[in-house]
Design a protein around this motif. Structure first.
Motif, PDB file in Angstrom:
ATOM      1  N   GLU A 155      15.761  -0.901   8.853  1.00 60.00           N
ATOM      2  CA  GLU A 155      17.138  -1.341   8.596  1.00 60.00           C
ATOM      3  C   GLU A 155      17.273  -2.846   8.356  1.00 60.00           C
ATOM      4  O   GLU A 155      18.071  -3.251   7.512  1.00 60.00           O
ATOM      5  N   PRO A 156      16.533  -3.722   9.051  1.00 62.28           N
ATOM      6  CA  PRO A 156      16.669  -5.147   8.728  1.00 62.28           C
ATOM      7  C   PRO A 156      16.313  -5.456   7.266  1.00 62.28           C
ATOM      8  O   PRO A 156      17.000  -6.243   6.613  1.00 62.28           O
ATOM      9  N   LEU A 157      15.264  -4.833   6.753  1.00 67.93           N
ATOM     10  CA  LEU A 157      14.886  -5.052   5.358  1.00 67.93           C
ATOM     11  C   LEU A 157      15.938  -4.455   4.425  1.00 67.93           C
ATOM     12  O   LEU A 157      16.319  -5.079   3.430  1.00 67.93           O
ATOM     13  N   ARG A 158      16.446  -3.266   4.739  1.00 64.58           N
ATOM     14  CA  ARG A 158      17.481  -2.641   3.903  1.00 64.58           C
ATOM     15  C   ARG A 158      18.724  -3.539   3.839  1.00 64.58           C
ATOM     16  O   ARG A 158      19.270  -3.790   2.766  1.00 64.58           O
ATOM     17  N   ALA A 159      19.160  -4.050   4.990  1.00 57.67           N
ATOM     18  CA  ALA A 159      20.342  -4.914   5.021  1.00 57.67           C
ATOM     19  C   ALA A 159      20.098  -6.193   4.221  1.00 57.67           C
ATOM     20  O   ALA A 159      20.991  -6.679   3.514  1.00 57.67           O
ATOM     21  N   THR A 160      18.901  -6.727   4.314  1.00 57.18           N
ATOM     22  CA  THR A 160      18.573  -7.949   3.577  1.00 57.18           C
ATOM     23  C   THR A 160      18.572  -7.684   2.079  1.00 57.18           C
ATOM     24  O   THR A 160      19.136  -8.462   1.300  1.00 57.18           O
ATOM     25  N   LEU A 161      17.968  -6.591   1.657  1.00 59.68           N
ATOM     26  CA  LEU A 161      17.973  -6.248   0.235  1.00 59.68           C
ATOM     27  C   LEU A 161      19.394  -6.005  -0.264  1.00 59.68           C
ATOM     28  O   LEU A 161      19.748  -6.419  -1.376  1.00 59.68           O
ATOM     29  N   ARG A 162      20.203  -5.370   0.550  1.00 65.53           N
ATOM     30  CA  ARG A 162      21.600  -5.130   0.167  1.00 65.53           C
ATOM     31  C   ARG A 162      22.319  -6.464  -0.075  1.00 65.53           C
ATOM     32  O   ARG A 162      23.035  -6.631  -1.063  1.00 65.53           O
ATOM     33  N   GLY A 177       0.809  -1.217   0.000  1.00 63.02           N
ATOM     34  CA  GLY A 177       0.000   0.000   0.000  1.00 63.02           C
ATOM     35  C   GLY A 177       0.838   1.260   0.000  1.00 63.02           C
ATOM     36  O   GLY A 177       0.430   2.292   0.529  1.00 63.02           O
ATOM     37  N   ASP A 178       2.032   1.186  -0.619  1.00 57.35           N
ATOM     38  CA  ASP A 178       2.951   2.323  -0.565  1.00 57.35           C
ATOM     39  C   ASP A 178       3.815   2.352  -1.826  1.00 57.35           C
ATOM     40  O   ASP A 178       4.990   1.975  -1.805  1.00 57.35           O
ATOM     41  N   GLU A 179       3.238   2.814  -2.915  1.00 67.04           N
ATOM     42  CA  GLU A 179       3.962   2.879  -4.186  1.00 67.04           C
ATOM     43  C   GLU A 179       5.203   3.763  -4.111  1.00 67.04           C
ATOM     44  O   GLU A 179       6.263   3.384  -4.633  1.00 67.04           O
ATOM     45  N   PRO A 180       5.158   4.948  -3.451  1.00 66.21           N
ATOM     46  CA  PRO A 180       6.371   5.770  -3.377  1.00 66.21           C
ATOM     47  C   PRO A 180       7.525   5.074  -2.634  1.00 66.21           C
ATOM     48  O   PRO A 180       8.684   5.224  -3.020  1.00 66.21           O
ATOM     49  N   MET A 181       7.211   4.318  -1.600  1.00 70.38           N
ATOM     50  CA  MET A 181       8.274   3.608  -0.873  1.00 70.38           C
ATOM     51  C   MET A 181       8.911   2.560  -1.767  1.00 70.38           C
ATOM     52  O   MET A 181      10.143   2.424  -1.822  1.00 70.38           O
ATOM     53  N   VAL A 182       8.089   1.794  -2.507  1.00 73.39           N
ATOM     54  CA  VAL A 182       8.623   0.773  -3.410  1.00 73.39           C
ATOM     55  C   VAL A 182       9.502   1.435  -4.467  1.00 73.39           C
ATOM     56  O   VAL A 182      10.618   0.980  -4.723  1.00 73.39           O
ATOM     57  N   ALA A 183       9.035   2.513  -5.044  1.00 70.55           N
ATOM     58  CA  ALA A 183       9.836   3.239  -6.038  1.00 70.55           C
ATOM     59  C   ALA A 183      11.136   3.740  -5.424  1.00 70.55           C
ATOM     60  O   ALA A 183      12.197   3.689  -6.064  1.00 70.55           O
ATOM     61  N   GLY A 184      11.072   4.204  -4.175  1.00 73.62           N
ATOM     62  CA  GLY A 184      12.270   4.679  -3.489  1.00 73.62           C
ATOM     63  C   GLY A 184      13.302   3.586  -3.289  1.00 73.62           C
ATOM     64  O   GLY A 184      14.499   3.806  -3.473  1.00 73.62           O
ATOM     65  N   VAL A 185      12.854   2.399  -2.924  1.00 74.26           N
ATOM     66  CA  VAL A 185      13.777   1.264  -2.750  1.00 74.26           C
ATOM     67  C   VAL A 185      14.469   0.953  -4.067  1.00 74.26           C
ATOM     68  O   VAL A 185      15.678   0.719  -4.108  1.00 74.26           O
ATOM     69  N   LEU A 186      13.699   0.944  -5.146  1.00 70.07           N
ATOM     70  CA  LEU A 186      14.270   0.566  -6.437  1.00 70.07           C
ATOM     71  C   LEU A 186      15.160   1.652  -7.032  1.00 70.07           C
ATOM     72  O   LEU A 186      16.043   1.354  -7.825  1.00 70.07           O
ATOM     73  N   SER A 187      14.959   2.900  -6.626  1.00 66.62           N
ATOM     74  CA  SER A 187      15.804   3.968  -7.172  1.00 66.62           C
ATOM     75  C   SER A 187      17.028   4.244  -6.304  1.00 66.62           C
ATOM     76  O   SER A 187      18.091   4.567  -6.819  1.00 66.62           O
ATOM     77  N   ASP A 188      16.902   4.111  -4.974  1.00 68.72           N
ATOM     78  CA  ASP A 188      18.039   4.370  -4.087  1.00 68.72           C
ATOM     79  C   ASP A 188      17.817   3.675  -2.744  1.00 68.72           C
ATOM     80  O   ASP A 188      17.201   4.238  -1.842  1.00 68.72           O
ATOM     81  N   LEU A 189      18.313   2.478  -2.636  1.00 64.13           N
ATOM     82  CA  LEU A 189      18.112   1.671  -1.430  1.00 64.13           C
ATOM     83  C   LEU A 189      18.619   2.382  -0.180  1.00 64.13           C
ATOM     84  O   LEU A 189      17.989   2.298   0.879  1.00 64.13           O
ATOM     85  N   ASP A 190      19.715   3.104  -0.285  1.00 67.08           N
ATOM     86  CA  ASP A 190      20.316   3.734   0.891  1.00 67.08           C
ATOM     87  C   ASP A 190      19.445   4.814   1.515  1.00 67.08           C
ATOM     88  O   ASP A 190      19.510   5.045   2.723  1.00 67.08           O
ATOM     89  N   THR A 191      18.622   5.492   0.715  1.00 68.73           N
ATOM     90  CA  THR A 191      17.797   6.574   1.259  1.00 68.73           C
ATOM     91  C   THR A 191      16.315   6.211   1.355  1.00 68.73           C
ATOM     92  O   THR A 191      15.524   7.027   1.818  1.00 68.73           O
ATOM     93  N   ALA A 192      15.960   4.999   0.928  1.00 72.67           N
ATOM     94  CA  ALA A 192      14.549   4.591   0.945  1.00 72.67           C
ATOM     95  C   ALA A 192      14.023   4.533   2.384  1.00 72.67           C
ATOM     96  O   ALA A 192      14.747   4.142   3.301  1.00 72.67           O
ATOM     97  N   PRO A 193      12.760   4.903   2.577  1.00 72.10           N
ATOM     98  CA  PRO A 193      12.177   4.919   3.926  1.00 72.10           C
ATOM     99  C   PRO A 193      11.709   3.526   4.365  1.00 72.10           C
ATOM    100  O   PRO A 193      10.515   3.235   4.414  1.00 72.10           O
ATOM    101  N   ILE A 194      12.686   2.639   4.680  1.00 67.34           N
ATOM    102  CA  ILE A 194      12.374   1.287   5.125  1.00 67.34           C
ATOM    103  C   ILE A 194      13.177   0.962   6.374  1.00 67.34           C
ATOM    104  O   ILE A 194      14.177   1.636   6.678  1.00 67.34           O
TER     105      ILE A 194
END
Length: 193
Positions: free
Chosen positions: A114-121, A95-112
């Protein structure tokens, strides 16, 4: 180059199902679904079951987070069909298209978180470099990612590294944004069976 057999190499039952789907949905069945009907004993049935378990089986990761992982892995592989399909599915699930777009454009600054960010990294590294090591796992654990979550994320990564390669090798037809949204709604309702 798309092998012609993927356009015509189906039995009567599969062709009838494709026609019913086209009539009911007013859209052709996406190539990803069609592929599972070609030689189902060799690829289709095992792939559907594995992917369904990875994406919809019990997990501490939500369905939306796993769909985001699928989109992220697909982005690392530059697989346009899978990026489109799983970006739409993740956005609907979370339910958050901007967050998904943010992850795909810049993982380091996406509003997610930290456990998910580290896993995606880590999934990005594994997808690009084809290797991870103990330090990568220690980093995940230091961010609070459990062993079970790591295993679940690796299952998603495996499923989509295979699917991305098939999508690109078989030249899956791109859908419109409305087509991806429609497919996402079906994936969220029915899963990968």
């Amino acid at each position: 180059m798309r092998p012609e057999i993927l356009n015509n190499g189906y039995g009567f039952g599969a062709k009838a199902l494709f026609a019913i789907v086209r009539i009911v949905s007013r859209r052709s069945l996406p190539d990803a679904a069609k592929l599972t009907f070609y030689r189902p004993d060799f690829y289709g049935s095992p792939a559907k079951e594995f992917t369904h378990q990875a994406m919809r089986g019990p997990s501490a990761w939500s369905v939306g987070e796993r769909e985001l992982m699928a989109a992220y892995v697909s982005k690392q592989n530059e697989s346009p069909f899978c990026v489109g399909a799983h970006t739409s599915t993740a956005a609907q699930a979370l339910g958050d298209e901007p967050m998904v777009a943010g992850v795909l454009s810049d993982l380091d600054t996406a509003p997610i978180a930290e456990p998910l960010r580290a896993t995606l990294r880590m999934l990005g590294k594994l997808t690009r470099e084809h290797t991870v090591d103990a330090d990568d796992m220690r980093e995940l654990r230091s961010q609070g990612v459990t062993r079970a979550q790591i295993e679940d994320a690796l299952a998603v990564c495996f499923a989509f590294n295979v699917t991305n390669r098939l999508a690109d090798a078989f030249d899956f037809s791109m859908l419109t944004p409305a087509g991806f949204d429609s497919g996402a709604a079906v994936l969220l309702k029915r899963g990968y069976h």
